[in-house]
Design a protein around this motif. Structure first.
Motif, PDB file in Angstrom:
ATOM      1  N   GLU A  23       0.834  -1.196   0.000  1.00  0.00           N
ATOM      2  CA  GLU A  23       0.000   0.000   0.000  1.00  0.00           C
ATOM      3  C   GLU A  23       0.873   1.252   0.000  1.00  0.00           C
ATOM      4  N   SER A  24       0.501   2.219  -0.821  1.00  0.00           N
ATOM      5  CA  SER A  24       1.169   3.516  -0.845  1.00  0.00           C
ATOM      6  C   SER A  24       0.286   4.557  -0.165  1.00  0.00           C
ATOM      7  N   ILE A  25       0.833   5.737   0.039  1.00  0.00           N
ATOM      8  CA  ILE A  25       0.091   6.833   0.650  1.00  0.00           C
ATOM      9  C   ILE A  25      -0.410   7.780  -0.439  1.00  0.00           C
ATOM     10  N   VAL A  26      -1.681   8.124  -0.367  1.00  0.00           N
ATOM     11  CA  VAL A  26      -2.274   9.128  -1.249  1.00  0.00           C
ATOM     12  C   VAL A  26      -2.982  10.150  -0.361  1.00  0.00           C
ATOM     13  N   TYR A  27      -2.651  11.417  -0.515  1.00  0.00           N
ATOM     14  CA  TYR A  27      -3.258  12.493   0.258  1.00  0.00           C
ATOM     15  C   TYR A  27      -4.486  13.016  -0.482  1.00  0.00           C
ATOM     16  N   PHE A  28      -5.483  13.453   0.275  1.00  0.00           N
ATOM     17  CA  PHE A  28      -6.743  13.887  -0.330  1.00  0.00           C
ATOM     18  C   PHE A  28      -7.290  15.121   0.368  1.00  0.00           C
ATOM     19  N   THR A  29      -7.730  16.094  -0.427  1.00  0.00           N
ATOM     20  CA  THR A  29      -8.482  17.233   0.098  1.00  0.00           C
ATOM     21  C   THR A  29      -9.667  17.515  -0.813  1.00  0.00           C
ATOM     22  N   ARG A  30     -10.766  17.930  -0.212  1.00  0.00           N
ATOM     23  CA  ARG A  30     -11.948  18.320  -0.987  1.00  0.00           C
ATOM     24  C   ARG A  30     -11.867  19.776  -1.434  1.00  0.00           C
ATOM     25  N   ASP A  31     -10.841  20.486  -0.959  1.00  0.00           N
ATOM     26  CA  ASP A  31     -10.715  21.926  -1.156  1.00  0.00           C
ATOM     27  C   ASP A  31     -10.216  22.239  -2.569  1.00  0.00           C
ATOM     28  N   MET A 298       6.138   0.387 -11.368  1.00  0.00           N
ATOM     29  CA  MET A 298       6.036   1.841 -11.229  1.00  0.00           C
ATOM     30  C   MET A 298       5.325   2.273  -9.955  1.00  0.00           C
ATOM     31  N   GLY A 299       4.726   1.328  -9.223  1.00  0.00           N
ATOM     32  CA  GLY A 299       3.997   1.699  -8.020  1.00  0.00           C
ATOM     33  C   GLY A 299       2.977   0.655  -7.647  1.00  0.00           C
ATOM     34  N   ASN A 300       2.098   1.018  -6.746  1.00  0.00           N
ATOM     35  CA  ASN A 300       1.115   0.097  -6.177  1.00  0.00           C
ATOM     36  C   ASN A 300      -0.313   0.498  -6.516  1.00  0.00           C
ATOM     37  N   ARG A 301      -1.167  -0.513  -6.692  1.00  0.00           N
ATOM     38  CA  ARG A 301      -2.584  -0.254  -6.901  1.00  0.00           C
ATOM     39  C   ARG A 301      -3.342  -0.206  -5.584  1.00  0.00           C
ATOM     40  N   LYS A 302      -2.693  -0.588  -4.500  1.00  0.00           N
ATOM     41  CA  LYS A 302      -3.288  -0.499  -3.174  1.00  0.00           C
ATOM     42  C   LYS A 302      -2.714   0.729  -2.467  1.00  0.00           C
ATOM     43  N   TYR A 303      -3.543   1.354  -1.640  1.00  0.00           N
ATOM     44  CA  TYR A 303      -3.126   2.618  -1.032  1.00  0.00           C
ATOM     45  C   TYR A 303      -3.997   2.910   0.176  1.00  0.00           C
ATOM     46  N   VAL A 304      -3.569   3.899   0.953  1.00  0.00           N
ATOM     47  CA  VAL A 304      -4.361   4.456   2.047  1.00  0.00           C
ATOM     48  C   VAL A 304      -4.533   5.941   1.777  1.00  0.00           C
ATOM     49  N   LEU A 305      -5.773   6.428   1.880  1.00  0.00           N
ATOM     50  CA  LEU A 305      -6.038   7.856   1.722  1.00  0.00           C
ATOM     51  C   LEU A 305      -5.793   8.574   3.041  1.00  0.00           C
ATOM     52  N   ILE A 306      -5.073   9.690   2.987  1.00  0.00           N
ATOM     53  CA  ILE A 306      -4.878  10.548   4.153  1.00  0.00           C
ATOM     54  C   ILE A 306      -5.733  11.788   3.953  1.00  0.00           C
ATOM     55  N   ASP A 307      -6.738  11.958   4.783  1.00  0.00           N
ATOM     56  CA  ASP A 307      -7.706  13.048   4.651  1.00  0.00           C
ATOM     57  C   ASP A 307      -7.123  14.332   5.248  1.00  0.00           C
ATOM     58  N   LEU A 308      -6.716  15.246   4.395  1.00  0.00           N
ATOM     59  CA  LEU A 308      -6.072  16.479   4.838  1.00  0.00           C
ATOM     60  C   LEU A 308      -7.060  17.467   5.453  1.00  0.00           C
ATOM     61  N   ASP A 309      -8.342  17.221   5.278  1.00  0.00           N
ATOM     62  CA  ASP A 309      -9.356  18.123   5.818  1.00  0.00           C
ATOM     63  C   ASP A 309      -9.812  17.731   7.220  1.00  0.00           C
TER      64      ASP A 309
END
Length: 335
Positions: A23-31, A298-309
């Motif tokens: 799993e890789s890290i993916v950051y997320f914001t709704r802003d 090139m990377g992973n298809r599994k990940y965890v979303l980090i909710d920046l909001d």
């Protein structure tokens, strides 16, 4: 034409629980604003050193859906060593020659900073390690003048690729307008239609791998999920109307994970909201970009979303619907 392995065809969506790997890290914001873009950028900027290339699709003349210029202008204030980079197009149009391309940049308002058309002075070759179609890819030779790259992508549909994420942004967007893009789009005939859908997705990914490997640890990715037509920004004012709700902004150091997360958030929508974009992805076999990137290492298809909001809470993709929706209707943004 190679045979398709059962279950990995580019028209087939693979649920999260059936994916393999780390799993890789993916950051997320709704802003969806200049501040939101900077919030995402600040999570993936530490590895960007020296002269930074910002690979951005600046659009055809008067294109309505590109990332807003004021957002980019505001971001670049914090990046004094950064330059927007582009290449000329393979098709004849408003960005086919450097002269035409610079006129289009002026029309679209990209006049607040230098824009480097990387193939203006010729091409360079980058190796493609492990590629089955390409052993090397031709890119604009100015690419080699940079120490790192920020891949700043407007995520949307694409007429041939199914979807245009970070992979397409550099796979097609860094290849030079004559040789490199030709290597991707055909088997050497120059005919863009002599290649299967699966093969095209693999060639885009192999081309992208050349740039990803070149920059190594010094490359970061941001996808802006806003004003997502089924059409690419290369269609300009002829793009199909936007019917997919806005989502937010994703950032990651993993190109495969960020594009997979972007696709997953589209699939998480209600059927009536994602129908057109999902149909575009599947009918063009665009999902093959994701499985092939993983195959290429090139990377992973599994990940965890980090909710920046929300205090950077970790969201597992199976819970993304509850945390990310409601999605927003597309809004007109001036500038």
């Amino acid at each position: 034409m190679t045979e398709k392995k059962p279950g990995v065809g580019g028209e087939i969506y693979t649920p999260y629980e059936k994916r393999t790997g780390n799993e890789s890290i993916v950051y997320f914001t709704r802003d969806l604003s200049a501040e939101g873009l900077k919030k995402a950028y600040n999570k993936v900027c530490a590895n960007l050193i020296g002269k930074i290339a910002v690979k951005l699709h600046t659009g055809e003349q008067h294109g309505p859906n590109i990332i807003p210029r004021p957002w980019v202008k505001d971001l670049l204030k914090d990046m004094p060593e950064a330059t927007i980079v582009e290449t000329n197009t393979y098709y004849e149009g408003d960005r086919y020659t450097t002269e035409q391309h610079r006129k289009t940049l002026e029309v679209n308002g990209w006049t607040f900073c230098p824009v480097d058309i990387m193939d203006e002075d010729g091409v360079a070759t980058l190796p493609v390690k492990g590629g089955k179609w390409l052993q090397e890819i031709h890119v604009g030779n100015h690419e080699l003048n940079y120490d790192s790259m920020l891949v700043l992508t407007h995520f949307k549909g694409h007429t041939m690729g199914g979807f245009g994420g970070s992979n397409k942004n550099i796979g097609i967007g860094c290849a030079d307008g004559r040789i490199g893009k030709g290597e991707i789009h055909s088997h050497g005939t120059g005919d863009m239609w002599d290649i299967s859908k699966e093969d095209l997705m693999e060639r885009i990914s192999e081309s992208s791998k050349g740039t990803v490997d070149y920059f190594g640890k010094h490359i970061s990715f941001i996808n802006v999920l806003r004003n997502m037509s089924v059409s690419c920004d290369c269609e300009g004012t002829a793009a199909q109307p936007v019917v997919t709700p806005n989502v937010g902004i994703l950032a990651s150091l993993d190109i495969c994970a960020i594009d997979q997360a972007s696709v997953d958030l589209i699939y998480a929508m209600k059927e009536e909201d994602h129908h057109d974009l999902v149909e575009r992805m599947e009918t063009r076999h665009g999902l093959r970009q994701l499985s092939y990137m993983q195959e290429l290492g090139m990377g992973n298809r599994k990940y965890v979303l980090i909710d920046l909001d929300n205090d950077e809470v970790r969201i597992h993709p199976k819970d993304a619907v509850a945390h990310v929706v409601p999605f927003e209707e597309p809004k007109k943004i001036k500038g």
